[in-house]
Design a protein around this motif. Sequence first.
Motif, mmCIF file in Angstrom:
data_model
loop_
_atom_site.group_PDB
_atom_site.id
_atom_site.type_symbol
_atom_site.label_atom_id
_atom_site.label_comp_id
_atom_site.label_asym_id
_atom_site.label_seq_id
_atom_site.Cartn_x
_atom_site.Cartn_y
_atom_site.Cartn_z
ATOM 1 N N GLU A 1 0.856 -1.374 -0.191
ATOM 2 C CA GLU A 1 0.131 0.539 0.050
ATOM 3 C C GLU A 1 0.892 0.969 -0.106
ATOM 4 N N PRO A 2 0.415 1.947 -0.712
ATOM 5 C CA PRO A 2 1.581 3.638 -0.828
ATOM 6 C C PRO A 2 0.863 4.895 0.346
ATOM 7 N N PHE A 3 1.149 5.214 0.656
ATOM 8 C CA PHE A 3 1.394 6.522 1.426
ATOM 9 C C PHE A 3 -0.222 7.179 0.529
ATOM 10 N N ARG A 4 -0.624 7.681 1.891
ATOM 11 C CA ARG A 4 -1.982 8.182 0.764
ATOM 12 C C ARG A 4 -2.174 10.073 1.240
ATOM 13 N N PRO A 5 -1.875 10.395 0.795
ATOM 14 C CA PRO A 5 -2.101 11.991 1.633
ATOM 15 C C PRO A 5 -2.874 12.582 1.878
ATOM 16 N N PRO B 1 4.908 14.765 -1.974
ATOM 17 C CA PRO B 1 3.076 13.998 -1.816
ATOM 18 C C PRO B 1 3.123 14.419 0.325
ATOM 19 N N LEU B 2 4.302 13.736 0.735
ATOM 20 C CA LEU B 2 4.685 13.322 1.428
ATOM 21 C C LEU B 2 5.357 14.645 2.489
ATOM 22 N N LEU C 1 10.567 4.941 -11.285
ATOM 23 C CA LEU C 1 9.596 3.750 -10.964
ATOM 24 C C LEU C 1 8.273 3.710 -9.980
ATOM 25 N N ALA C 2 7.989 5.803 -9.818
ATOM 26 C CA ALA C 2 6.965 6.390 -9.724
ATOM 27 C C ALA C 2 5.544 6.184 -10.598
ATOM 28 N N GLY D 1 6.282 4.160 1.275
ATOM 29 C CA GLY D 1 5.002 4.250 0.678
ATOM 30 C C GLY D 1 4.769 5.386 -1.123
ATOM 31 N N LEU D 2 6.418 5.838 -1.315
ATOM 32 C CA LEU D 2 6.530 7.306 -2.016
ATOM 33 C C LEU D 2 5.562 6.372 -4.066
ATOM 34 N N PHE D 3 5.427 4.888 -3.131
ATOM 35 C CA PHE D 3 5.585 4.376 -5.063
ATOM 36 C C PHE D 3 3.656 4.646 -4.990
ATOM 37 N N PRO D 4 2.670 6.093 -5.723
ATOM 38 C CA PRO D 4 1.480 5.681 -6.093
ATOM 39 C C PRO D 4 0.954 4.881 -6.417
#
Length: 390
Positions: free
Chosen positions: A20-24, A285-286, A334-335, A367-370
């Motif tokens: 799971e990616p990081f979600r703002p 985003p992070l 990669l993202a 979690g930087l990759f959407p």
Amino acid sequence: MTLQLPTKTGGTRAYTPRSEPFRPAGSAPLVSRTVFSAAHVVADPYADTSPDGPAAVDWDATLAFRRHLWSHGLGVAEAMDTAQRGMGLDWAGAAELIRRSAAEAKAVGGRIACGVGTDQLTGDKGHLAGAGPGEVLGAYEEQLALVEGTGAQAILMASRALAATARGPEDYLTVYGRLLRQAAEPVILHWLGPMFDPALTGYWGSTDLDAATDTFLQVIAAHPDKVDGVKISLLDADREVALRRLLPQGVRCYTGDDFHYPELIAGDAHGFSHALLGIFDPLGPLAADAVRRLDTGDTAGFRELLDPTVELSRHLFEAPTRYYKTGVVFLAWLAGHQRHFTMVGGLQSARSLPHLARAYELADGLGLFPDPDLAAARMRSLLDMYGVAR
């Protein structure tokens, strides 16, 4: 999917990607700090060029990445060293980048500041042919006029040509004094250390950083109304804090310290730094979400979110620091922000496979990759190309 990532000792280790990616958490404008991301350029992979040839840029992908940064509330610092200025991107390419990005900023309402330098005189390789302070000033003036003509804010970048030709602090005072008197709007002054560009050793007229700081402060004190702020890229947090406390009222300090940015942005009882950072290209985003926590007074939450990113940043910016751009572009690929891992000047070859593998692992852990599956598939394709056994 499990990947076999190469190590610096010649072996491999198994790594299972994050699912799971990081979600703002929000999208509100940033208010407590002014935050710029220095943005990379996307090369045109189909261009028939060489490392010594002019940069071939994929303009659609390059501008799309800037829209990505603006959508998260970040400003864009354009045509800086993150954009391979002086390392694959010459002045002609930088000028076109400035024009296109400034127009895009107007169209979407994004904040933009653009680098003003003297690379007409030195080009990519730092070679200087018969220039003196007068020629340096003329080159700066040409670029300042172009940037201000687009409506963008100007960032007066450190000049390889001035470092090579200045006879002492007095030449820096003269050149910068003339430029600041001419500037239509307040500018950002940029002090880039030799770890980012060895050709800038002895900037401000001395290799003694205390003496150089005195000259830098003299430039600001003589024209405080023309200096919006200063960007300090010396990777020395204590020196930045000390200089920050000496700035005239109303002059911002923009940290360019990719090793200590959480503590510098958070600040102390005497003040804080704003930000103009290359690491905020992959962290966009992070980083924006962290600053929104700071906007609410939640310093602990800001540090909780941003502190874990420092390991990645220190890895990307490890010596030779100037090659951090390779890791930044690698993570953008990669993202999913670009279709390929190709760089202007062929700089994709500047970091080793173990270095890139560690960058992937650290970024994935944050979690930087959407789309983590896409990132893992692209990482596997790179490993296959290098012959890493599955």
